[in-house]
Write a protein that holds these residues in place. Structure first.
Motif, mmCIF file in Angstrom:
data_model
loop_
_atom_site.group_PDB
_atom_site.id
_atom_site.type_symbol
_atom_site.label_atom_id
_atom_site.label_comp_id
_atom_site.label_asym_id
_atom_site.label_seq_id
_atom_site.Cartn_x
_atom_site.Cartn_y
_atom_site.Cartn_z
ATOM 1 N N VAL A 680 0.749 -1.371 0.096
ATOM 2 C CA VAL A 680 -0.049 -0.020 0.132
ATOM 3 C C VAL A 680 0.905 1.216 -0.012
ATOM 4 O O VAL A 680 0.225 2.180 0.121
ATOM 5 C CB VAL A 680 -0.987 0.101 1.035
ATOM 6 N N GLY A 681 2.249 1.071 0.077
ATOM 7 C CA GLY A 681 2.979 2.228 -0.155
ATOM 8 C C GLY A 681 3.185 2.756 1.352
ATOM 9 O O GLY A 681 4.208 2.785 1.820
ATOM 10 N N LYS A 682 2.218 3.658 1.801
ATOM 11 C CA LYS A 682 1.989 4.139 3.018
ATOM 12 C C LYS A 682 0.631 4.034 3.730
ATOM 13 O O LYS A 682 -0.235 4.042 2.990
ATOM 14 C CB LYS A 682 2.450 5.623 2.990
ATOM 15 N N ALA A 683 0.271 3.130 4.630
ATOM 16 C CA ALA A 683 -0.784 3.041 5.239
ATOM 17 C C ALA A 683 -1.407 4.406 6.010
ATOM 18 O O ALA A 683 -0.911 4.490 7.035
ATOM 19 C CB ALA A 683 -0.911 1.873 6.418
ATOM 20 N N LEU A 684 -1.941 5.208 5.308
ATOM 21 C CA LEU A 684 -2.194 6.454 6.120
ATOM 22 C C LEU A 684 -3.022 6.331 7.310
ATOM 23 O O LEU A 684 -3.219 6.927 8.248
ATOM 24 C CB LEU A 684 -3.048 7.514 4.968
ATOM 25 N N ASN A 685 -4.353 5.354 6.924
ATOM 26 C CA ASN A 685 -5.099 4.942 8.175
ATOM 27 C C ASN A 685 -4.999 3.376 8.229
ATOM 28 O O ASN A 685 -5.859 2.613 7.388
ATOM 29 C CB ASN A 685 -6.502 5.527 8.088
ATOM 30 N N PRO A 686 -4.072 2.601 8.776
ATOM 31 C CA PRO A 686 -4.399 1.216 8.709
ATOM 32 C C PRO A 686 -5.552 0.551 8.802
ATOM 33 O O PRO A 686 -5.847 -0.227 8.093
ATOM 34 C CB PRO A 686 -3.247 0.887 9.734
ATOM 35 N N LEU A 687 -6.570 0.895 9.758
ATOM 36 C CA LEU A 687 -7.871 0.464 9.779
ATOM 37 C C LEU A 687 -8.584 0.516 8.623
ATOM 38 O O LEU A 687 -9.160 -0.608 8.099
ATOM 39 C CB LEU A 687 -8.615 0.970 10.881
ATOM 40 N N SER A 688 -8.499 1.557 7.949
ATOM 41 C CA SER A 688 -9.313 1.802 6.951
ATOM 42 C C SER A 688 -8.869 0.939 5.396
ATOM 43 O O SER A 688 -9.377 0.427 4.897
ATOM 44 C CB SER A 688 -9.413 3.348 6.451
ATOM 45 N N VAL A 689 -7.288 0.985 5.809
ATOM 46 C CA VAL A 689 -6.713 -0.098 4.829
ATOM 47 C C VAL A 689 -7.148 -1.516 4.781
ATOM 48 O O VAL A 689 -7.520 -2.023 3.607
ATOM 49 C CB VAL A 689 -5.142 0.149 4.997
ATOM 50 N N ILE A 690 -7.353 -1.706 5.803
ATOM 51 C CA ILE A 690 -7.696 -3.339 6.095
ATOM 52 C C ILE A 690 -9.073 -3.345 5.580
ATOM 53 O O ILE A 690 -9.430 -4.460 4.821
ATOM 54 C CB ILE A 690 -7.456 -3.717 7.599
ATOM 55 N N GLY A 691 -10.070 -2.480 5.792
ATOM 56 C CA GLY A 691 -11.400 -2.476 5.479
ATOM 57 C C GLY A 691 -11.508 -2.447 4.059
ATOM 58 O O GLY A 691 -12.102 -3.111 3.357
ATOM 59 N N GLN A 692 -10.614 -1.582 3.100
ATOM 60 C CA GLN A 692 -10.797 -1.326 1.791
ATOM 61 C C GLN A 692 -10.202 -2.781 1.088
ATOM 62 O O GLN A 692 -10.850 -3.478 0.264
ATOM 63 C CB GLN A 692 -9.805 -0.370 1.554
ATOM 64 N N ILE A 693 -9.415 -3.178 1.601
ATOM 65 C CA ILE A 693 -8.659 -4.677 1.205
ATOM 66 C C ILE A 693 -9.633 -5.721 1.189
ATOM 67 O O ILE A 693 -10.073 -6.554 0.514
ATOM 68 C CB ILE A 693 -7.325 -4.968 1.716
ATOM 69 N N GLN A 694 -10.207 -5.960 2.802
ATOM 70 C CA GLN A 694 -11.235 -6.687 2.891
ATOM 71 C C GLN A 694 -12.465 -6.595 1.736
ATOM 72 O O GLN A 694 -13.323 -7.721 1.471
ATOM 73 C CB GLN A 694 -11.679 -7.214 4.108
#
Length: 793
Positions: A680-694
């Protein structure tokens, strides 16, 4: 009374830092889960009318006559409009090619095309009135596939085409053609020790957002109109709406209302022009809300595709060449088909090093439902085919399927088939290694000392099996997706940022036209403002057209581009604040001196009292505001003969491992796990990143085993326009989705980030198919997989 349920300012405050890299909670999250969030369908206005659309009941026909007299005579009806009632000479619209009529004229080209619109004082009155409109059709033969579309005597879906693509296609029923040619695939094929070929079919997928198309148009005293609507791109809508209404753009004021999902299906117009036309005709506010049936006809879908692939490899497993042909069914109107063709062709080789490539991609005009943008946008269809090919070729060579992919994986510096170098990290082999290394879920999870848990079995709560004939399979896939708009599009965004003191505390206000469709942009924008300005309180203004364009919430671009614009504007505000502080205090004010040091050094700690106190003292009663644009580096159009060119600005990569259990007797599939590894390059908001991937992973799962719009090949009518017959995954269908996030910065992007929302949709579908093939030994070259494909019945 005015409009109620309108979007409200969102103020985000926290005692913690809440900046970039932290898992801050969504400001709209609580409102949404408690049912208090105002979606576009919740809009209300005193003395409001309801709009209704009459749609064609046939897919291709001449319109002989339209009789609206009975509808107009019904009590409570204020207006009925057809094509002849449109107020200007501009009667078509479209994202790139203006080929879509506001209301059908002369003929209809697909099942469900808008023919007339009605405004009445009650939604049921409007529906009944629309049903009384009499339309006489003279049916025409339907164009439904490549053979019928490109035959020498084929009926033209659009007569007299004049758009800029017509000069490089071989038939007027081809929307766009893009070849990608590099090296000599014919000669390279002679050096291959193994060659595999495959014919693949990809079904038509619906975005299936839960909030149907809806909005409210309010006529204004200045002769203009205010439109509150759920969309993905306010300024694109504005560009298409204003000419049809005969109004300058500054008299069509658009405000984003709550969006209940999008996934590409809101890039095209739906009810926007119709609501505005009725509001201006009646002089009253008009609200339109589609029901689920209408929604299936009211937006574009994912292009179904036929894909022919040939790959070769040497005995030691190196890929020699690729020859591919991709045929996308664009349906009756162009929508985003040209761009989808560009993505499918330029990404059609996947994340692999192949020096000799010959790819052709086309999109057709047919009488099937219009198709356009959907999450993954052309790359999804290609990934399904090339990943099946990788498994076939690995088996031919006699290598492990993951190791074969790793051997041929691209990396930073690889030249794509378009001739463009990948100039940022491309950790394809590492993602595959990581996803393979994840622990596998336990075998036979349905068994317990208390008896079988049928929820863990194929068929689930239908209780069709207790484990007899159930076989496990494991499959892998990896994909590549571009980020941002491509092929020379001037891709930019605008952000207005203001800083002032409110209630004794510095507050930043961020105003953009970004459509928040659930991706979490409003959260990230506040995090950026906190990080760059040293504040804790950030107010996010409602998105509207009173600020410059933010582009579309699509192509995984908003955090990159609008986030970049917010960052840029915050930096400019910070410079102004620093200059203001220097003028006021120099370096003699203790609190300001500390604040200046922190702000200048970029080491902002937002709960540091020195920064906040210094900002309060400097700003006082003043405010500092900047509106600025931000552009990513330019791209260029692909050559129309060779496909060469710097066409994409950034790439994202994701890999999946699917674990499935298949009842081979009943043809039922249970996806147990879909593990993902993504850079993801840089996880600006890790929780949101996980949600988008899922979320992207789950959408790919739906395409693999259940989602497909069924179109009758003889009539081109949609057979399953409801959630009763069009199936989407529920919580009971959604597997465990462990995620391994890799952060390798892209130096060209703000904070080094990558767009993330689309890549997991690419690789999850072929991973599931690979796992089912592994369990059954069947070839399965079609998606979605149905029970009859597994049992032969």
């Amino acid at each position: 009374m005015g409009t109620t349920g309108t979007p409200t300012k969102i103020t985000q405050g926290t005692k913690s830092k809440g900046g970039i890299g932290e898992s801050t909670l969504r400001p709209d999250g609580t409102l949404k889960v408690t049912g208090e969030f105002a979606y576009s369908s919740d809009m209300w206005h005193e003395d409001m009318l309801w709009g209704q659309i009459l749609r064609s009941t046939v897919a291709h026909a001449e319109i002989v006559s339209i009789d609206t007299s009975e509808a107009l005579a019904q009590p409570g009806v204020y207006a009925v409009m057809t094509y002849d009632d449109l107020p200007t000479d501009v009667k078509n619209y479209g994202l790139e090619i203006q080929d879509t009529p506001v209301l059908a004229h002369g003929k209809v080209r697909h099942h469900g095309e808008p023919v007339a619109i009605v405004a009445a004082d009650h939604p049921e009155t409007a529906r009944r009135a629309a049903a009384k409109i009499k339309v006489e059709y003279r049916e025409l033969p339907v164009i439904t596939d490549e053979a019928s579309a490109t035959a020498p005597d084929a009926i033209l879906v659009h007569e007299g085409r004049t758009d800029h693509h017509i000069g490089h296609v071989s038939h007027p029923n081809i929307v766009h053609r893009q070849p990608i040619v590099r090296g000599n695939a014919e000669e390279a094929a002679k050096k291959a020790d193994f060659i595999v070929r495959g014919e693949y079919t990809f079904g038509m997928q619906d975005q299936a957002f839960l909030g149907p198309e809806s909005g409210l148009a309010v006529p204004a005293e200045d002769g203009g109109v205010d439109l509150y609507v759920a969309t993905q791109w306010l300024h694109s809508d504005l560009r298409q709406i204003a000419p049809v209404l005969g109004l300058p753009e500054d008299k069509v004021r658009m405000t984003l209302s709550g969006v209940g999902g999008a996934f590409g299906g809101r890039e095209d117009l739906s009810m926007q022009i119709h609501a505005c036309l009725l509001a201006l005709r009646t002089g009253k506010p008009v609200k339109i809300v589609y029901n689920r049936f209408e929604s299936f006809f009211g937006h574009v879908h994912r292009h179904p595709a036929k894909l022919s692939y040939e790959h070769g490899a040497t005995r030691d497993g190196k890929l020699t060449h690729l020859k591919a042909r991709i045929v996308l069914d664009g349906g009756a109107y162009a929508s985003a088909s040209p761009a989808v063709v560009g993505n499918a062709s330029s990404l059609g080789a996947g994340p692999y090093v192949i020096d000799d490539v010959d790819i052709e991609a086309i999109a057709l005009y047919t009488n099937n439902p219009p198709c356009g943008a959907m999450r993954g946008f052309g790359a999804v269809q290609a990934c399904f085919a090339y990943e099946a090919q990788m498994d076939k070729l690995a088996d031919k060579v006699g290598m492990d399927r993951v190791e074969f992919r790793q051997l041929n994986a691209m990396e930073q510096g690889t030249l794509l088939p378009t001739g463009q170098p990948v100039d940022s990290p491309a950790p394809v082999a590492e993602l595959l290694r990581r996803v393979k290394a994840m622990p596998l879920p336990p075998e036979r999870q349905w068994e317990s000392s208390e008896g079988a848990d049928v929820r863990q079995l194929p068929g689930g709560l239908s209780n069709t099996t207790h484990g007899e004939g159930v076989v496990r399979g494991v499959g892998y896939a990896v994909g590549i997706k571009n980020v941002g708009f491509s092929e020379g599009f001037d891709d930019y965004s605008t952000a207005k940022v203001r800083m002032e003191v409110v209630g004794g505390e510095p507050v930043a206000t961020v105003h953009t036209a970004m459509a928040e469709v659930g991706q979490g942009g409003v959260t990230v924008h506040a995090q950026i403002a906190r990080t760059e300005l040293g504040v804790t309180q950030v107010t996010i203004q409602p998105a509207d057209t009173q600020v410059g364009s933010a582009g579309s919430t699509s192509a995984s671009r908003q955090t990159y581009v609008t986030g970049g614009a917010v960052k840029n504007s915050c930096e400019l505000v910070r410079e102004k604040v620093l200059e203001l502080g220097r003028r006021k205090f120099g370096t003699y004010h203790p609190a300001w001196a500390t604040a200046e040091l922190l702000l200048e050094g970029g080491k902002v700690v937002t709960d540091a009292g020195e920064v906040l106190a210094g900002l309060v003292d400097v700003l006082g009663d003043e405010s500092v505001e900047v509106e600025a644009e931000w552009r990513h580096r330019p791209t260029e159009a692909f050559d129309l003969r060779t496909g060469q060119g710097f066409g994409h600005v950034q790439y994202s990569f994701a890999a999946h491992r699917a674990v499935v259990e298949v009842d081979t007797e009943l043809g039922l599939v249970k996806v147990i796990e879909l593990a993902c590894a993504q850079d993801v390059g840089k996880a600006l908001n890790p929780l949101s990143v996980i949600g988008q991937i899922q979320g992207g992973t789950t959408q790919g799962l739906g395409m693999a085993v259940m989602e497909e719009i069924i179109v009758d090949p003889k009539t081109a009518k949609v057979r399953n326009p409801s959630f009763t017959d069009y199936l989407i995954p529920t919580i009971l269908d959604t597997p465990t989705i462990p995620v391994d996030v890799l952060e390798l910065a892209d130096d060209h992007a703000p904070y080094g980030l990558r767009g993330i929302g689309e890549a997991p949709t690419l690789s999850s579908t072929p991973a599931v198919l690979a796992a089912i093939r592994n369990a059954t030994g069947l070839e399965l070259n079609r998606t979605p997989v149905r029970p009859e494909h597994l049992t032969g019945k």
